[in-house]
Design an enzyme around this catalytic site. Sequence first.
Site, PDB file in Angstrom:
ATOM      1  N   ALA A 111      77.194  18.163 108.769  1.00  0.00           N
ATOM      2  CA  ALA A 111      76.593  17.242 107.810  1.00  0.00           C
ATOM      3  C   ALA A 111      75.867  17.982 106.693  1.00  0.00           C
ATOM      4  O   ALA A 111      75.287  19.053 106.903  1.00  0.00           O
ATOM      5  CB  ALA A 111      75.623  16.305 108.522  1.00  0.00           C
TER       6      ALA A 111
ATOM      7  N   PHE B 236      73.736  20.617 110.915  1.00  0.00           N
ATOM      8  CA  PHE B 236      73.474  20.779 109.488  1.00  0.00           C
ATOM      9  C   PHE B 236      74.331  21.909 108.942  1.00  0.00           C
ATOM     10  O   PHE B 236      74.278  23.040 109.436  1.00  0.00           O
ATOM     11  CB  PHE B 236      71.987  21.075 109.295  1.00  0.00           C
ATOM     12  CG  PHE B 236      71.535  21.246 107.872  1.00  0.00           C
ATOM     13  CD1 PHE B 236      71.967  20.402 106.864  1.00  0.00           C
ATOM     14  CD2 PHE B 236      70.630  22.251 107.540  1.00  0.00           C
ATOM     15  CE1 PHE B 236      71.528  20.552 105.564  1.00  0.00           C
ATOM     16  CE2 PHE B 236      70.175  22.405 106.248  1.00  0.00           C
ATOM     17  CZ  PHE B 236      70.629  21.557 105.255  1.00  0.00           C
ATOM     18  N   CYS B 237      75.123  21.615 107.917  1.00  0.00           N
ATOM     19  CA  CYS B 237      76.073  22.594 107.381  1.00  0.00           C
ATOM     20  C   CYS B 237      75.411  23.903 106.980  1.00  0.00           C
ATOM     21  O   CYS B 237      75.963  24.980 107.208  1.00  0.00           O
ATOM     22  CB  CYS B 237      76.783  21.976 106.171  1.00  0.00           C
ATOM     23  SG  CYS B 237      77.825  23.114 105.240  1.00  0.00           S
ATOM     24  N   PHE B 238      74.214  23.824 106.395  1.00  0.00           N
ATOM     25  CA  PHE B 238      73.570  25.034 105.875  1.00  0.00           C
ATOM     26  C   PHE B 238      72.846  25.843 106.948  1.00  0.00           C
ATOM     27  O   PHE B 238      72.190  26.833 106.635  1.00  0.00           O
ATOM     28  CB  PHE B 238      72.626  24.665 104.736  1.00  0.00           C
ATOM     29  CG  PHE B 238      73.352  24.393 103.445  1.00  0.00           C
ATOM     30  CD1 PHE B 238      73.509  25.383 102.493  1.00  0.00           C
ATOM     31  CD2 PHE B 238      73.912  23.149 103.207  1.00  0.00           C
ATOM     32  CE1 PHE B 238      74.199  25.140 101.315  1.00  0.00           C
ATOM     33  CE2 PHE B 238      74.605  22.887 102.036  1.00  0.00           C
ATOM     34  CZ  PHE B 238      74.747  23.885 101.084  1.00  0.00           C
TER      35      PHE B 238
ATOM     36  N   LYS C 215      72.388  30.728 103.083  1.00  0.00           N
ATOM     37  CA  LYS C 215      73.554  30.008 102.562  1.00  0.00           C
ATOM     38  C   LYS C 215      73.177  29.176 101.347  1.00  0.00           C
ATOM     39  O   LYS C 215      72.248  28.375 101.386  1.00  0.00           O
ATOM     40  CB  LYS C 215      74.118  29.119 103.676  1.00  0.00           C
ATOM     41  CG  LYS C 215      75.428  28.420 103.353  1.00  0.00           C
ATOM     42  CD  LYS C 215      75.947  27.774 104.625  1.00  0.00           C
ATOM     43  CE  LYS C 215      77.229  27.029 104.427  1.00  0.00           C
ATOM     44  NZ  LYS C 215      77.759  26.482 105.704  1.00  0.00           N
TER      45      LYS C 215
END
Length: 264
Positions: free
Chosen positions: A79, A143-145, A159
Amino acid sequence: MSWRLLVTEPTDGATNMAVDEVLWRSRRIGTSPPTLRFYAWAPPTVSLGYGQALEREVDQDACRALGVDLVRRPTGGSAIYHDGPERELTYSVAATNDDLGIGTDLLASYRWVAHALARGLRALGARVDIVERRREYGPVPAFCFARSGTYELELDGRKIVGSAQRRYGRSFLQHGSILLGVDAARVAAIFPELPDPLASVGTLEQALRRRPDWDECVATITTAFESEHAIAFRPGGLTESEATEVGALVREKYATDAWLAGRP
């Protein structure tokens, strides 16, 4: 072949995802040129990866309280909280391997995009690095980051661009989030299971000691794609048939509760 440059107004998550899918479909069947798109989100939105569990990984109550929308992407991964254009620039590339002049290697398209993005961010003044090989494995974070993948971009080990891709044959859609800044309180509220969701996040504001303008970033990154890959862009919009297909996809897919819940 010239590429289409598509810059769209901030809009809701369902429409943004429908536009990206239509660009990919149109390129796949050859009715539209390869396209680089830049866009933003209104209202702020959390986008979920295609196979991600909604119930376990995002605090929906916090999203409702903060006025944050939810949408599920056609691409995989984790996400992302998408803020408005003051804090985020989102890009997408809809193309084929032949458009890029690459073979069938899955990572070659990620690498092609990464080198252009890196050139653009460096031109803005950010000393970003390309992650040549993913360093961490194990469970995928919510969480993508929270973790960098192969051919994603980092700033001082954090990132700064998170991307995801979907492929069909020799065609692909890749889209991703470029962080101009970050609303730390919102991210922490939306992803409460992460002990420190911002520990791995980098932004252009951190790199430049100022938050760059959205339009400045679009212009600089577009030039970087042209310079890095010797391609030419022609500004354009959606065709009439593409716009019609976007509307249908919003109604029948991306704005539905079934799609959001992961029951397509």
